[in-house]
Design a protein around this motif. Structure first.
Motif, PDB file in Angstrom:
ATOM      1  N   LYS A 136       0.841  -1.203   0.000  1.00  0.00           N
ATOM      2  CA  LYS A 136       0.000   0.000   0.000  1.00  0.00           C
ATOM      3  C   LYS A 136       0.879   1.256   0.000  1.00  0.00           C
ATOM      4  N   GLU A 137       1.939   1.246   0.822  1.00  0.00           N
ATOM      5  CA  GLU A 137       2.846   2.403   0.865  1.00  0.00           C
ATOM      6  C   GLU A 137       3.506   2.614  -0.506  1.00  0.00           C
ATOM      7  N   ASP A 140       0.952   4.010  -2.895  1.00  0.00           N
ATOM      8  CA  ASP A 140       0.669   5.427  -2.604  1.00  0.00           C
ATOM      9  C   ASP A 140       1.751   6.334  -3.184  1.00  0.00           C
ATOM     10  N   LYS A 143       1.519   6.360  -6.970  1.00  0.00           N
ATOM     11  CA  LYS A 143       0.348   7.155  -7.382  1.00  0.00           C
ATOM     12  C   LYS A 143       0.612   8.648  -7.270  1.00  0.00           C
TER      13      LYS A 143
END
Lengths: 216, 126
Positions: A136-137, A140, A143
């Protein structure tokens, strides 16, 4: 059952379903691949008789095969992603995890007309992490890079070793047409205690986002 | 042409039947079945030089089938096919009873090479 256990159970459920569906899709693509292979075999036999149709047939097969390869790669990565929560904590090769996340971010990049490029990726960084949280990190950070980058230039992602793990760097030039307030983003990152930093690269006009991926 | 006899065990019927045809173009005499029970029946009734087994089979699993074959036909080379995500297999470790393995998607030329090697090594050992 506490909140974290419930959360983990939901993630496991999501992973189980995704893994199951990607397995089935992989079977579909595997069959397509063999069928196109068989057409190639048949066309090769016809080629011996200089068949024009056989040539056209091979062109069609190549197109199907390219799409099949594309689908297979995507499913392979998605399946790896779906299995990330099988073990909430474990030893992981973070280069592999990064490459999976780069691949799975390609659609987001495409939607922003940005090209993601894997730069120098150190392949031997294996550390104990919470894989889903780390994924997820990484996502992120990618993105954010996609959002800020100039679409006419590539967004390059590197991974180097550092103390207790690796340092991921997303390098790009800012999109001159966007009205992004870099200072505001930097403040938000600091205030939200996010695990990455956004900074300029000397006087080059380039920006970088740095994420340290270390032992959990 | 090798004329080696191959038994494929894979529950994806269209996949298996197509692979059988492609193997025929490469000199193998291949048959397929979609479950472990029929595979054991075919092994009792006919002679094969190698068996290729998909790990994920309905009913009797690929692992159970491999174990049964390894016990009943210890000299028969067994190739296992499995999907991605099998960390140990990707690292090159193969389970007991398996001569060699392939990761999906199957590359037909790799399959042919591995089958030939497994059969010929087996013949060499006698």
């Amino acid at each position: 059952m506490n909140t974290e256990d419930k959360h983990n159970q939901s993630l496991s459920f999501m992973g189980e379903i995704t893994a199951s569906v990607t397995h089935e899709l992989n079977n579909v693509l595997g069959t397509i691949e063999q069928v196109t292979g068989l057409i190639e075999d048949l066309a090769a036999v016809d080629f011996a008789q200089n068949s024009e149709i056989a040539g056209k047939l091979l062109d069609v097969v190549e197109k199907v095969a390219r799409q099949s390869d594309r689908g297979t790669s995507l499913i392979k990565r998605l399946n790896r992603f779906a299995h990330l929560n099988d073990e909430p904590f474990g030893e992981y090769n973070i280069a592999e995890l990064l490459e999976t996340m780069i691949y799975l971010s390609e659609r987001a990049a495409k939607m922003n007309k940005v090209e993601l490029v894997a730069g120098t990726i150190d392949r031997d960084i294996i550390i104990g992490i919470r894989p889903l949280a780390t994924a997820k990190e990484i996502y992120d950070v990618i993105k954010l890079g996609i959002r800020l980058a100039n679409p006419s230039e590539k967004v390059e992602i590197d991974l180097h070793p550092c103390d207790n793990g690796g340092e991921m760097v997303v390098g790009f030039h800012l999109n001159p047409e966007s009205e992004v307030d870099v200072a505001n983003i930097q403040t938000n990152i600091a205030e939200d205690d996010l695990p990455y930093q956004l900074s300029g690269v000397g006087d080059t006009g380039r920006m970088k986002i740095t994420l340290s991926i270390t032992e959990s | 042409m090798s004329d080696y006899r191959v038994l494929l065990v894979d529950d994806e019927e269209e996949f298996a039947s197509t692979l059988v045809e492609r193997l025929a173009y490469r000199g193998f005499v291949a048959q397929y079945t979609t479950n472990g029970r029929d595979a054991l029946r075919l092994l009792r009734e006919q002679t094969f030089d190698t068996v290729v087994i998909d790990l994920k089979l309905p009913g009797m699993s690929g692992t159970e089938l491999i174990h049964t074959i390894a016990t009943a036909y210890p000299n028969l080379p067994v190739l296992m096919v499995t999907g991605h995500g099998s960390g140990e297999l990707e690292a090159g470790k193969k389970p007991a009873g398996v001569t060699d393995f392939l990761l999906k998607p199957i590359d037909i030329e790799e399959l042919c090479l591995k089958m030939k090697k497994a059969i010929e090594d087996n013949e060499y050992r006698g």
